[in-house]
Each structure stands twice: as C-alpha cells, then as structure tokens.
Scaffold this active site. Sequence first.
Site, PDB file in Angstrom:
ATOM      1  N   ARG A 112       1.018  -0.962  -0.195  1.00 33.68           N
ATOM      2  CA  ARG A 112       0.025   0.226  -0.236  1.00 33.68           C
ATOM      3  C   ARG A 112       1.436   1.763  -0.376  1.00 33.68           C
ATOM      4  O   ARG A 112       1.931   1.262   0.937  1.00 33.68           O
ATOM      5  CB  ARG A 112      -1.346   0.581   1.143  1.00 33.68           C
ATOM      6  CG  ARG A 112      -2.321  -1.558   0.944  1.00 33.68           C
ATOM      7  CD  ARG A 112      -2.936  -0.668  -0.199  1.00 33.68           C
ATOM      8  NE  ARG A 112      -4.409  -2.015   0.477  1.00 33.68           N
ATOM      9  CZ  ARG A 112      -3.932  -2.596  -0.653  1.00 33.68           C
ATOM     10  NH1 ARG A 112      -3.501  -3.089  -1.164  1.00 33.68           N
ATOM     11  NH2 ARG A 112      -5.317  -3.885  -0.601  1.00 33.68           N
ATOM     12  N   GLU A 149      -1.806   8.453  -4.809  1.00 33.45           N
ATOM     13  CA  GLU A 149      -2.210   7.555  -5.929  1.00 33.45           C
ATOM     14  C   GLU A 149      -3.443   8.271  -6.707  1.00 33.45           C
ATOM     15  O   GLU A 149      -4.117   7.873  -5.874  1.00 33.45           O
ATOM     16  CB  GLU A 149      -2.127   6.320  -5.733  1.00 33.45           C
ATOM     17  CG  GLU A 149      -2.324   5.524  -7.079  1.00 33.45           C
ATOM     18  CD  GLU A 149      -2.356   3.662  -7.064  1.00 33.45           C
ATOM     19  OE1 GLU A 149      -2.804   2.702  -7.905  1.00 33.45           O
ATOM     20  OE2 GLU A 149      -1.100   3.448  -5.837  1.00 33.45           O
ATOM     21  N   HIS A 170       0.778   0.350 -10.158  1.00 30.55           N
ATOM     22  CA  HIS A 170       0.080  -0.146  -9.698  1.00 30.55           C
ATOM     23  C   HIS A 170      -1.062  -2.045 -10.212  1.00 30.55           C
ATOM     24  O   HIS A 170      -1.792  -2.409 -10.550  1.00 30.55           O
ATOM     25  CB  HIS A 170      -1.386   0.285  -9.218  1.00 30.55           C
ATOM     26  CG  HIS A 170      -2.188  -0.662  -7.666  1.00 30.55           C
ATOM     27  ND1 HIS A 170      -2.816   0.298  -6.767  1.00 30.55           N
ATOM     28  CD2 HIS A 170      -2.076  -1.348  -7.567  1.00 30.55           C
ATOM     29  CE1 HIS A 170      -3.214  -0.209  -5.960  1.00 30.55           C
ATOM     30  NE2 HIS A 170      -2.906  -1.835  -6.493  1.00 30.55           N
TER      31      HIS A 170
END
Length: 416
Positions: A304, A333, A351
């Site tokens: 994360r 993000e 990602h």
Amino acid sequence: MFARVLAAVTGAGKQCEPRLSNGVRVFSNLRDVNGIPIEVHNDSGSKRVVVTKSLPGDRWLQFLVNAGCRVEVCKHEDIILNNSTIKKLIGSHCDGVIGQLTEDWSSELFGALHAAGGRAYSNYAVGYNNVRVEEATKREIPVGNTPGVLTETTAELAAALTLAAARRVVEADGFMRAGSYRGWLPNLFVGSLLQNKTVGIIGAGRIGAAYARMMVEGHKMNLLYYDPYPNRQLEEYVRRYGELLQQSGEAPVWCRRADSMEEVLQQADVVSLHCNLDASTRHLINAHRLALMKPNAVLVNAARGPCIDEAALVEHLKANPDFRCGLDVFEHEPAMAPGLADCPNAVIVPHIASASLWTRNGMATLAAANVAGVLSGHPVWNKPDVLPFVEGPLEQAPAAAPSIVNAKELGLRLLA
C-alpha cells in the site's frame, strides 16, 4: 415494476453480438442511465447489477447471468469515478454493485445503494481500504472482496521490482533507447548481486511468504522477517531448503523472525513491504527508518502506497544514489511525490502487481460470484481455497459467495 424503472432511466441503444460462451446466448446493448453510457448484458434479468468498470474475461459475467442478473457495465470516460457519477449509475433501483478500489465506498454511496434496495457490494480487489465496511453493515449490505488469487502474481511483481532496481534494468533500458550505448565498459550500470545476501520482509502473510520463497530459492538469500505473528510454515520451509543446499555441498540459508522492524531495516540488503494499511502502518517507512537502512539497500513496495512517506523517500533517494527502490503503489495515487519521477534510482510502475491475465480474470470472477451468491440467497464460502470458483466447469462451482468480509457481523449463514 422493475421493467418500468429501467425504462425510465435507460434509453434504447445499439445491440451487440453475444459475448458469452458455455452455451449461454446473451446480447449486450449500448445504452445510458441518467446520461451515463453503459453496456447492458442479459436485458431481461430480474436483478439489476451495476459494474463501475469493464472487467476482463467473461466467466464473471456468466456467474451473474446464471443468477438472473441484468448487468450494466459503466462505459464512462473518467478513469476514476466520483461519487456523483456512481450515484447516478445506482439510480432508484439497484440490487448490487461491483466497484473499484479507487472509489470512495463510505456512507454516501452505501446510503444511495441502500435507498435503491441494494443487497450486495463487492470490491474488485482483495484489499478494501476504500470501503467503510461498518457503513455497509449498518445498512445490512454484505461486502465482498477477492482473496486467494493475487498471492503469486503480486509476489512475482515484487520480485521483478527487486531485480530491476538492484540490477539497474530501467536505467540501462533508457540508456539504450536514447542511443547512448557506445560499447562495453567495466563500470557501466554496475548494480548489486543478490546471491547469498539477506532479504527482509515486513509482513509474512501469504504474499510476503510467497515473495520470500522466491528470493530464498532463486537467489539463496537468507531471510529476516518482521511480523507480529510467527510464520512457522515459512520458517520450516527455509530450514528444509537450507538442509537440501547443505547436502549438495553448498552453504545453507537461514530464516529468522526479527524482534523489531528496525532490526530488519538495519541488516537486510533488500526490504520488501507486505503489510496491511492501517493507522499503525501509515508512514511505516519514514525519514528516520530510511536512515537505518544500508546505503546500497533496495526497498520494495507492492503493498500500500501510504506505508511509505513518499516525500521522505524522494529526499533519501537524492541523498543516497546507491540506494534503490521499486514501487508499484504510491502515497497519493495516481499522483507521485514531487521529484520521484526524476530519481534514476527508483523503479516505478502503475499499480500492476495483480496484472496477470489469470489473476485479473479470477478477481472479476470472485467479485461477481460474491454478488451473485448474495442475491441468490446462497451461504458464504468458509474455506481459504477459492479455486473452485475460478477454475473448472461453471456448473460445478460452489453455490456460495466466495468472500464476504462482514459475514459474521451480519450473521450470514456459512456453507456447511
């Protein structure tokens, strides 16, 4: 009544060719709901399910169609949908939603889904930091996620980031593409050898353990891990592998659970994060802890983004050119911290840890099976192995919802 509601919110559209296999013939239609473009599948379905983004494969769609669902896939041009758009998609009648980890599923959206008669929501992700589960539980809406299909895929991406950072692959690739290569040199893009070094992992759950095995087996690295709970299976695995190496005349590897995270940071040549995100792990890696690491260490994050203080990382990368990192996730993000893109010692990817075809198809299938299972009144699957949903003939899939995170709180029935 359901047909009248749909007629009010959806216009006539273009009919497309059938997409489903397995003997199921279903046409999709391009329409709109409250001005938002959608693709409709199984027009005559009695349960309305909204999917906020197109999903890979078609097995997931078969689950919903077999459950008698009319499926409406959002085709909005925005990559990340805001709450206003999602509420328009939900409309005045909606039985279930498959949403994305980029969406804010809290009181506003669950309130809208509840008001529309919603009975199920599933996140297209194993993590659900974007979901306020208690708000769903308050409205008696089961929340699904997609565990069990991301382990090896995510671990592989973490390993790829490790190798790319340690061996300066991205820097060298850019050098070649720029036409700068004039011939072999002894000191051209010299990186770090991983063989027989120490890999450290923060979080020894399924993904962390899979990554650790890859690094131990592939590079004969010793393993130092930090986790509140010991992983005895991983420790035994490394012990047996060490014995096998010794029997072959090679130096054995070892595995040890560290007393503190600081111990891992100080001793490991590579540190990979595999922890959950909560209040205790936000900015787990900060300026102080970065300073504890070896000056030529590699830091990897496929967990994360907010686990790392990204601004502090940028400063550390600039001050320590031999220090390297590989990042799949980012604190804010999709934005990156200012200066990160200019750091040649950072490998950065968008990602994609779960982005293998098998995994993304599996995630879609589990998310759909969660919604289909709840809407069909099926019990909740109570086994860690979700492959029966993902593989094999569809008619042999369990009549259950694969993973409902608030099943206990809602008192849902478990599969006997």
